[in-house]
Design an enzyme around this catalytic site. Sequence first.
Site, PDB file in Angstrom:
ATOM      1  CG  ASP B 101      -2.056   1.026   1.029  1.00 13.75           C
ATOM      2  OD1 ASP B 101      -2.036   1.749   0.003  1.00 13.75           O
ATOM      3  OD2 ASP B 101      -2.924   1.110   1.907  1.00 13.75           O
ATOM      4  CB  CYS B 104      -0.592   3.153   3.687  1.00  4.64           C
ATOM      5  SG  CYS B 104      -1.934   2.928   4.850  1.00  4.64           S
ATOM      6  CG  HIS B 334       1.760   5.213   7.853  1.00  2.31           C
ATOM      7  ND1 HIS B 334       0.795   5.672   8.711  1.00  2.31           N
ATOM      8  CD2 HIS B 334       1.161   4.273   7.107  1.00  2.31           C
ATOM      9  CE1 HIS B 334      -0.339   5.037   8.487  1.00  2.31           C
ATOM     10  NE2 HIS B 334      -0.148   4.180   7.524  1.00  2.31           N
ATOM     11  CG  MET B 386     -11.904   0.825  15.366  1.00  2.00           C
ATOM     12  SD  MET B 386     -13.254  -0.176  14.727  1.00  2.00           S
ATOM     13  CE  MET B 386     -12.817  -1.788  15.304  1.00  2.00           C
ATOM     14  CB  SER B 390      -5.636   8.652  17.008  1.00  2.00           C
ATOM     15  OG  SER B 390      -6.350   7.561  16.468  1.00  2.00           O
ATOM     16  CG  HIS B 409       2.824   2.958  11.204  1.00  2.80           C
ATOM     17  ND1 HIS B 409       3.197   1.924  12.015  1.00  2.80           N
ATOM     18  CD2 HIS B 409       1.952   2.434  10.306  1.00  2.80           C
ATOM     19  CE1 HIS B 409       2.590   0.815  11.620  1.00  2.80           C
ATOM     20  NE2 HIS B 409       1.828   1.097  10.601  1.00  2.80           N
ATOM     21  CB  ALA B 411      -1.745   0.459  17.964  1.00  2.00           C
TER      22      ALA B 411
END
Lengths: 142, 486
Positions: B101, B104, B334, B386, B390, B409, B411
């Site tokens: 990705d 990302c 990241h 969630m 953050s 970047h 957890a």
Amino acid sequence: MQPNVTGYTFIEHTADLGLRATATTLPDLFIQAARGMYALLGQLEPGTEPVEKILQLQAPDTESLLHDWLSELLWEVDGNGRLFDALEFEWLDEQHLTARCSGTVYDTARSERSIEIKAVTYHDLRIEKHDGIYQVTVIFDI
Amino acid sequence: MTDTWSGPLEKIGESKYRIPKTYKPFMRVDGIIYADDILIGQIAKDKAPEQVANVASLPGIVGASLAMPDIHWGYGFCIGGVAATDPANGGVISPGGVGYDINCGVRLLRTNLTRADVEPILPVLIDGLFRDVPTGVGAGGKIKFNPKEIRQIMQHGPRWLVDHGYGWDEDIALCEALGRLDGADPDAVSQRAHARGYDQCGTLGSGNHFMEVQYVEQIFDQEIAKVYGLHKDQVTVLIHSGSRGLGYQVCDDYLREMREVPARYGIDLPDRQLVCAPVHSQEGKQYFAAMRAAANFAWGNRHMLAHLARQTFAHRFGKTPEQLGMHLLYDVAHNIAKMETHTVAGRQMSLCVHRKGATRAFPPGHAEVPDRYRAVGQPVLIPGDMGRASYVLAGLPGSMEQSFGSTCHGAGRQMSRSAAIKASAGRDIKKELAAVGVYARARGRTGLAEEQPDAYKDVNDVVRVVEKAGLSKRVARLRPLGVIKG
């Protein structure tokens, strides 16, 4: 032939998912790995529009060939919506394959895609043969 | 696959461990892992440290093969890894050092709303976002771009979108690299990658990608928070997504194309997933040009996601996004490789810095920090899980001294997806989240279970380590109110 040696199971991995396929022949191993990958994608239901494709691939080794085979089938699902339920090899050796793939454009309305596979990875991708049984582990980045 | 690592880990500071280069003959430099006594135990539960050692084999690697405290196992490179190579000394670029990705990253919008403004209509707001923002596997964008326009986005990133009426002009200055890497070449991107990505600009995707409505729970540094425009109880919107199918395909294409490249340049690798090419080689240049195009596309994607979020908020609150103060705070990548100037042993060097699951964290005074933040350092956005929090951090001088301007970047996963699904059997994750005040909507049947809070390390532990190590400092903690996922 021993019972239940042909098939696939899902395996877990820290961030991603994988499968272990077994078969008594190399072509069947490739087919089992493909079926396992399709199953991982979710509940994909065949549609009514028939599709057929001849896939020809070449790679430096058998593991890379399997990687490319699964990547091609994944691209057909993601790029063209094609789901091949009949896979038949006209040729398969350690570095080449020619396969006749038949199926349909899958029915998006009746299907439920549960995961997105970003790619087929090379992690621990090793085809082994013990007592006449081929085995491979494939990890997918999701 | 969860084999515990038993190689050497020498504690060399309060929050630093070393894998000495004597561990394996192929190591050109040491491996350094940032962790405390608690996290190092979790980190050694898989083979991620072995991957830190493997990366130390890359030609031209400078300093050390680094890993942040949110390190976990990845493909070839660990997630949470930083590796800088010197192209003038045979330094390589590796698609595995960026990941599937490409770019990302995370984007944070501020608002002038408070928690009290949002909580009464939270379900309606989140349902609205869930309807307006395309999520889930293969979801196409609400706003369609033709292939020529996608090429423009690959070349120019959000700049092109602003010029065509999407987003705000001020957004550009608040993206890392102004949302555009020079040298992007859409022609280096395969037709297949174009096809996978063409209708995905402005889509969230699936997996761990999300859009979250949050509030500022705690301020750690009032002065910096003021400069960033943050205050207690303020509502923010965090967007976590990347280059979607386009980026995955670019990575896959070049991993395949580079299969035989290391042998061509006499490069011996301990893991074939580290395939790489010298930065100055034709193969290296080609990948770099395609990666930059995918990175620009990713900035465009997050820019469009922010545009959609602004529209939904405007609709729900009956005010314009400007009236709601929905300014971009910052956007960081990241998963990326970039040419950057760093000082190594007193010498200025132009290095190819790979950050795979690591975030740029430039300190106060750095020329690439936007004017309005330059006095206090670059904002660093750290998405947590969630249920917890953050973080907004600020870059510190220590990042330039130790980690090529990088920090953590996120957890970091500690539970496999299937283990997370098993652990959630008989539980209602949506209800559990609701019990801690988080309203969640997800497309897939297992999305919430896979991404449940217990599947991740505690982000509080991770940011504490990078702060102790002097890489970045805590500015604010953001607590989720509602989240949408693919």
